[in-house]
Design a protein around this motif. Sequence first.
Motif, short mmCIF file in Angstrom:
data_model
loop_
_atom_site.label_atom_id
_atom_site.label_comp_id
_atom_site.label_asym_id
_atom_site.label_seq_id
_atom_site.Cartn_x
_atom_site.Cartn_y
_atom_site.Cartn_z
N TYR A 347 4.45 -13.33 24.37
CA TYR A 347 5.63 -13.07 23.38
C TYR A 347 5.91 -14.58 22.90
O TYR A 347 5.95 -15.70 23.75
CB TYR A 347 6.85 -12.80 24.25
N SER A 348 6.25 -14.70 21.58
CA SER A 348 6.80 -15.99 21.13
C SER A 348 7.83 -15.23 19.88
O SER A 348 7.37 -14.40 19.40
CB SER A 348 5.64 -16.96 20.39
N PRO A 349 9.05 -15.89 19.94
CA PRO A 349 10.09 -15.55 18.98
C PRO A 349 9.49 -15.91 17.45
O PRO A 349 10.04 -15.51 16.22
CB PRO A 349 11.36 -16.30 19.37
N ILE A 350 8.57 -16.79 17.27
CA ILE A 350 7.99 -16.97 16.05
C ILE A 350 6.78 -15.98 15.82
O ILE A 350 5.65 -16.00 16.64
CB ILE A 350 7.43 -18.49 16.02
N TRP A 351 6.94 -15.10 14.50
CA TRP A 351 5.96 -14.25 14.32
C TRP A 351 5.11 -14.49 12.83
O TRP A 351 5.94 -15.07 12.00
CB TRP A 351 6.71 -12.92 14.11
N ARG A 352 3.94 -14.41 13.02
CA ARG A 352 3.29 -14.40 11.84
C ARG A 352 3.11 -13.28 11.17
O ARG A 352 2.69 -12.27 11.76
CB ARG A 352 1.87 -15.24 12.05
N LEU A 353 3.49 -12.94 9.95
CA LEU A 353 3.37 -11.63 9.21
C LEU A 353 1.98 -11.33 8.97
O LEU A 353 1.21 -11.96 8.51
CB LEU A 353 4.45 -11.83 8.01
N PHE A 354 1.86 -10.16 9.05
CA PHE A 354 0.58 -9.39 8.86
C PHE A 354 1.07 -8.33 7.72
O PHE A 354 1.32 -7.20 8.24
CB PHE A 354 -0.26 -8.74 9.89
N PRO A 355 1.21 -8.75 6.52
CA PRO A 355 1.61 -7.71 5.58
C PRO A 355 0.36 -6.54 5.16
O PRO A 355 -0.58 -7.08 4.81
CB PRO A 355 1.89 -8.24 4.36
N VAL A 356 0.65 -5.36 5.31
CA VAL A 356 -0.38 -4.35 4.99
C VAL A 356 0.01 -3.40 4.06
O VAL A 356 1.17 -2.98 3.83
CB VAL A 356 -0.87 -3.76 6.45
N LEU A 357 -1.05 -2.67 3.65
CA LEU A 357 -0.92 -1.58 2.72
C LEU A 357 -1.65 -0.46 3.17
O LEU A 357 -2.86 -0.48 3.45
CB LEU A 357 -1.36 -1.95 1.25
N TRP A 358 -1.22 0.81 2.76
CA TRP A 358 -1.72 2.00 3.07
C TRP A 358 -2.81 2.13 1.65
O TRP A 358 -2.41 1.94 0.66
CB TRP A 358 -1.20 3.28 2.89
N THR A 359 -4.01 2.60 1.67
CA THR A 359 -5.03 2.72 0.68
C THR A 359 -4.73 3.74 -0.23
O THR A 359 -4.01 4.76 0.25
CB THR A 359 -6.39 2.63 1.17
N GLU A 360 -5.30 3.67 -1.37
CA GLU A 360 -4.62 5.19 -2.36
C GLU A 360 -5.41 6.22 -1.68
O GLU A 360 -4.86 7.22 -1.65
CB GLU A 360 -5.41 4.67 -3.47
N GLU A 361 -6.85 5.89 -0.89
CA GLU A 361 -7.26 7.30 -0.54
C GLU A 361 -6.67 7.80 0.66
O GLU A 361 -6.33 9.03 0.76
CB GLU A 361 -8.77 6.89 0.06
N ALA A 362 -5.96 6.97 1.47
CA ALA A 362 -5.01 7.35 2.55
C ALA A 362 -3.73 8.10 2.12
O ALA A 362 -3.38 9.17 2.63
CB ALA A 362 -4.58 6.31 3.33
#
Length: 410
Positions: A347-362
């Motif tokens: 755990y850390s209160p500092i978080w690195r963002l992993f921004p993600v997208l659902w694909t058009e197929e999904a």
Amino acid sequence: MLSTSHTVRRATSALLALSTSLLALALSAPASAEVIVRGTEGAPLHEARPAPGAIFPDEHIVVAQPSPSEVDPSFLGPVLLMKSAHIDLEKGTMTVPLRKGRLESGELVWSVLTDVTDENLANLHGINYSAKLAYGLIGKATRSARIEKDGTFVFASGKVDFKPEHAVTPGDAPNFFPPKSAQPGAIGDADYSPLVQFENGKNAVFNMPMVAFDASEETLNAMCDGAVDKTVVHDKVTAICPRDGTVTLQMTLGYTFGKPIFYLSTEANDPVVATLEGAILTPALNDTPFALEDAAPGESAERIYVFVNGPTGIDHPFRQGVNSALSDGGHGPLNVLGGIPTINLDYSPIWRLFPVLWTEEAIEKGWRTKLTNAIDIENAGAKGIVVSIAGGPPQAVGFLVNCPVVYRIN
């Protein structure tokens, strides 16, 4: 017949033994998840109860108490992670001690303590323990301070301008993200960071987000009843009261390994992210080392997954993501965090963002849903139905947020 003195000695010995037993029991008894306002209780002998107002309608049912987590906090059930906080589950707020300090240049600094790299100090102050924060002791990521003889915190540097008005203009439907414009409600200078190391304390790094700057006690005491001036205080503040030594802050609903949790968003290193999180824009966080493997030496941050194009509509049972947050009446994006205390060691209160997208197929095949587990998201990434906004599998892209965890709901 026993003498009076012998009888007294035996009675005294018995009382001492009883006191010792009671003390041992108290020290070994697990801390329960006590809150100010719990919400509606469940039916007698039922293991679940209606979800409190702050997380409805995203969650309809939560674990009731008594719960397994009261025996072992790693088990299912509610856990108060930040012991210094009083929680209102109906409002989704936390009330914690308000810490008064000043800069070397004289301006008053009002802060809260949320995390520290020393486990004993974490237990002493009722805050989170985070070993990984020690790796944040680099560049401007951590600033220095000292504690004076009267207990005053004196910070070497770091100012925050709370005057800007928080504002965001969503993009056009159906892609509300990225927003057309985004203005953070607070901006830190080049020296401000929530991470602080005290010169005359243990060799520890504290997480001390600022909630007001250069504001008098008289000014802030006018906000004890909740009528806050957001040009003076952090956007997460719902009440602040130096007279009582407390500040009340709005929490954010998220998930970790399938469990709903509350956390507090306070700083971010990017203007758009800071705006969306209602956090202080903090350029100094750019010096925080990240983008390594979570448990690697030198890694000071943990991962948080942010969906961009999840289902929208407050009545959608699987709504999630930034598009939803920008279009569904101010409800949060339901981000998915990695390890937190009681579940993992990193755990850390500092978080690195992993921004993600659902694909058009999904989306076309109807596979898009709400995911609440980091492993499930990585699994979807391996299958190619969830991708990073940068392309390829889920990955960090340079955004950092300071989000101390507060309360595990289940």
